[in-house]
Design an enzyme around this catalytic site. Structure first.
Site, mmCIF file in Angstrom:
data_model
loop_
_atom_site.group_PDB
_atom_site.id
_atom_site.type_symbol
_atom_site.label_atom_id
_atom_site.label_comp_id
_atom_site.label_asym_id
_atom_site.label_seq_id
_atom_site.Cartn_x
_atom_site.Cartn_y
_atom_site.Cartn_z
ATOM 1 C CB SER A 139 -0.896 -0.039 1.244
ATOM 2 O OG SER A 139 -1.652 1.138 1.355
ATOM 3 C CE LYS A 165 -4.739 0.056 0.380
ATOM 4 N NZ LYS A 165 -5.580 -0.710 1.330
ATOM 5 C CE LYS A 167 -3.976 3.662 1.886
ATOM 6 N NZ LYS A 167 -5.256 3.228 2.475
ATOM 7 C CG ASP A 193 -7.808 2.535 0.300
ATOM 8 O OD1 ASP A 193 -8.942 3.057 0.370
ATOM 9 O OD2 ASP A 193 -7.268 1.960 1.273
ATOM 10 C CD GLU A 218 -9.032 -0.663 0.443
ATOM 11 O OE1 GLU A 218 -8.144 -1.152 -0.282
ATOM 12 O OE2 GLU A 218 -8.929 -0.634 1.670
ATOM 13 C CG ASP A 243 -10.695 -0.603 4.705
ATOM 14 O OD1 ASP A 243 -11.072 -0.983 5.823
ATOM 15 O OD2 ASP A 243 -9.551 -0.119 4.527
ATOM 16 C CE LYS A 267 -7.575 -2.045 6.493
ATOM 17 N NZ LYS A 267 -7.693 -0.569 6.479
ATOM 18 N N GLY A 295 -4.437 -4.199 6.057
ATOM 19 C CA GLY A 295 -3.470 -3.954 7.120
ATOM 20 C C GLY A 295 -3.685 -2.579 7.713
HETATM 21 O O1 OSB Z 1 -7.226 1.972 4.237
HETATM 22 O O2 OSB Z 1 -6.183 0.154 4.141
HETATM 23 C C1 OSB Z 1 -6.289 1.288 4.597
HETATM 24 C C2 OSB Z 1 -3.276 2.053 6.816
HETATM 25 C C3 OSB Z 1 -3.878 2.780 7.811
HETATM 26 C C4 OSB Z 1 -5.222 3.042 7.743
HETATM 27 C C5 OSB Z 1 -5.976 2.579 6.660
HETATM 28 C C6 OSB Z 1 -5.370 1.834 5.663
HETATM 29 C C7 OSB Z 1 -3.989 1.597 5.722
HETATM 30 C C8 OSB Z 1 -3.259 0.899 4.691
HETATM 31 C C9 OSB Z 1 -1.947 0.271 5.108
HETATM 32 O O3 OSB Z 1 -3.574 0.877 3.530
HETATM 33 C C10 OSB Z 1 -1.834 -1.146 4.727
HETATM 34 C C11 OSB Z 1 -0.657 -1.786 5.421
HETATM 35 O O4 OSB Z 1 -0.734 -2.047 6.649
HETATM 36 O O5 OSB Z 1 0.330 -2.040 4.756
HETATM 37 MG MG MG Z 2 -8.462 0.942 2.921
#
Ligand code: OSB
Ligand code: MG
Length: 383
Positions: A139, A165, A167, A193, A218, A243, A267, A295
Site C-alpha cells: 500500500s 495499491k 492511495k 484506495d 477501495e 474497507d 481487517k 493492514g
Molecule cells: O485503508 O487500508 C487502509 C493504513 C492505515 C489506515 C488505513 C489503511 C492503511 C493501509 C496500510 O492501507 C496497509 C498496510 O498495513 O500495509
Molecule cells: Mg483501505
C-alpha cells in the site's frame, strides 16, 4: 481447548515508521500501538495488538478510546470467565456493548492466540487456514508528485509485490494512477484506495478510473454511504472494494444484496476479531465474492494474526501484509516477517502460537505506559 483469562497486561509502545504514510484522511510518521498480553490461569500467555490509531480519522476509535473500553467494560467481561474456546469470546464481548470493534478485536484475537499457544498448534491451524504462503501487496501512501509515486511502484514490482495499491484523494488521483499504469504496463495488478475521500458528485470523475484497468477501487465514499456506493458501482466497470464500510457480517450481507461493492478488504481489527472475520469470509465465499486481508501498519505481532487469517481459502487476492522492513527499522518480533522474490510471505505453520518470538526486551524499551487488569473476584485476600 477451554481457557480462563486471569490477567491482562496492556501497554503502549511507540514505533517510528521508516517513512511517513499519507492517506486522504491523515499522515502518520510514528505509530502509538497498544499491545496486550493475556494470561491463562495455567500461566500460558499470548500477545495481541490493537489496530486503533492515534486519531479517529479511519474509524471513530483511537488507542485511547480502546484503552478505556477495555479497562472499563470489555476486560471485566473476560477476566475470570471459563470459556470453551476462542469462538465463545465474540458473544461475551458483544452483548450490550455497541461498537468498539478494535478494542473487542484485540481481546478476541488474543484469545485465539492463547488457544494456539495452549494447544501447541499454529494460529493458522487453529483458525482453519489452508495456505502455507500468502501473496502480498503493498500500500503506497500519497506522494508529492506522480513521478515519485511511479518510482515507488516500480521498486515495489521489482521487489516482487503481487499487488500495488495507490492511495488517492481529490486532486491527486487520475493523473497519478495513469502514470503508474503507463510505467508498469497492463499486466501488473494495480488498485486505488480513497479512504472515503469522495462523494457521489464525484461519480463521473471516478468513472474515468475505468480506463486504468484497476483490480478494484477501495472505499471511495463514506463508510455509511451504501446507496451512493451502489449508484457508483452501476456507473463503473471497476469493482468497488469496501474497507471502512464493513464493520460486521451483516454489513457484508448488505453489500452483497445492494451490489455496492464486489470485493471485501477484511481487517480483523475493524470487524471485532477472528470469529467475525471468518463469518465474513464464509458469507463472501458462498456468494462468490473475493476477500483479501487488509493492514493497519501493524507491528510484527498484529502481522502474525493477519498472516494467519490470510491463510484461509477465500483470501484469494494479495493482502496488505507486507514484510516488517517495509514499515520498521526494527520489528518487535524475531524472526522479522519477510517476503520472497515472488511476493509470498510464509505462514509459520510448523511453529505453535503466533509463529514468531516476541522481543520483550525491545518492547520494554519502547513502552510508554502499562496497566495490569485482573479478575476482581479473585483478588488476593488480606488477613
Ligand atoms: O485503508 O487500508 C487502509 C493504513 C492505515 C489506515 C488505513 C489503511 C492503511 C493501509 C496500510 O492501507 C496497509 C498496510 O498495513 O500495509
Ligand atoms: Mg483501505
Amino acid at each position: 481447548m477451554s481457557f480462563t483469562v486471569e490477567r491482562i497486561e496492556l501497554r503502549e509502545v511507540r514505533l517510528p515508521l521508516r517513512e511517513p504514510f499519507r492517506i486522504s484522511s491523515g499522515i502518520q510518521s510514528e505509530r502509538r500501538i497498544m499491545l496486550l498480553q493475556l494470561f491463562d490461569v495455567s500461566g500460558a500467555s499470548a500477545w495481541s495488538e490493537c489496530v486503533a490509531g492515534e486519531e479517529p480519522n479511519y474509524s471513530d476509535e483511537t488507542i485511547d478510546t480502546a484503552w478505556l473500553a477495555i479497562r472499563e467494560w470489555l476486560a471485566p467481561r473476560l477476566l475470570g470467565r471459563a470459556l470453551p474456546g476462542p469462538y465463545a469470546v465474540q458473544d461475551v464481548l458483544a452483548r450490550d456493548i455497541r461498537g468498539h470493534n478494535m478494542a473487542k478485536a484485540v481481546l478476541e484475537m488474543g484469545c485465539w492466540g492463547l488457544a494456539a499457544v495452549m494447544e501447541q498448534r499454529s494460529l493458522s491451524a487453529v483458525l482453519g487456514g489452508t495456505r502455507t504462503r500468502v501473496p502480498t501487496g503493498i500500500s503506497l501512501g500519497i506522494q508529492p508528485t506522480p513521478a515519485l509515486l511511479v518510482e515507488r511502484a516500480v521498486a515495489a514490482v521489482a521487489a516482487g509485490y503481487r499487488k500495488i495499491k495507490l492511495k488517492i484523494q481529490p486532486g491527486q488521483d487520475l493523473e497519478y494512477v495513469r502514470a503508474v499504469r503507463a510505467a508498469l504496463g497492463p499486466d501488473v495488478e494495480i488498485m486505488a484506495d480513497a479512504n472515503a475521500a469522495y462523494a457521489i458528485a464525484d461519480a463521473d470523475h471516478l468513472a474515468k478510473l475505468d480506463e486504468c484497468g484497476l483490480l478494484m477501487l477501495e472505499q471511495p465514499f463514506d463508510a455509511d454511504a451504501l446507496l451512493q456506493l451502489a449508484e457508483l458501482q452501476k456507473r463503473m466497470r471497476t469493482p468497488l472494494c469496501l474497507d471502512e464500510s464493513i464493520i460486521d457480517v451483516s454489513r457484508a450481507r448488505d453489500m452483497i444484496a445492494l451490489d455496492c461493492g464486489r470485493i471485501i478488504n477484511i481487517k480483523p481489527g475493524r470487524v471485532g476479531g477472528f470469529a467475525a472475520s471468518k463469518a465474513i469470509h464464509d458469507v463472501c465465499r458462498d456468494a462468490g465474492v473475493p476477500v483479501w486481508c487488509g493492514g493497519m501498519l501493524e507491528s510484527g505481532i498484529g502481522r502474525a494474526y493477519n498472516v494467519a487469517l490470510a491463510s484461509l481459502p477465500n483470501f484469494s487476492l494479495p493482502g496488505d501484509v507486507s514484510p516488517s522492513a517495509r514499515y520498521w527499522a526494527r520489528d518487535v518480533v524475531t524472526p522479522e516477517w519477510t517476503m520472497d522474490g515472488e511476493g509470498l510471505v510464509a505462514v509459520p505453520v510448523d511453529k505453535p502460537g503466533l509463529g514468531v518470538d516476541v522481543d520483550a526486551e525491545f518492547i520494554d524499551a519502547l513502552t510508554t505506559r502499562t496497566e495490569v487488569l485482573r479478575d476482581s473476584t479473585t483478588t488476593v485476600s488480606v488477613s
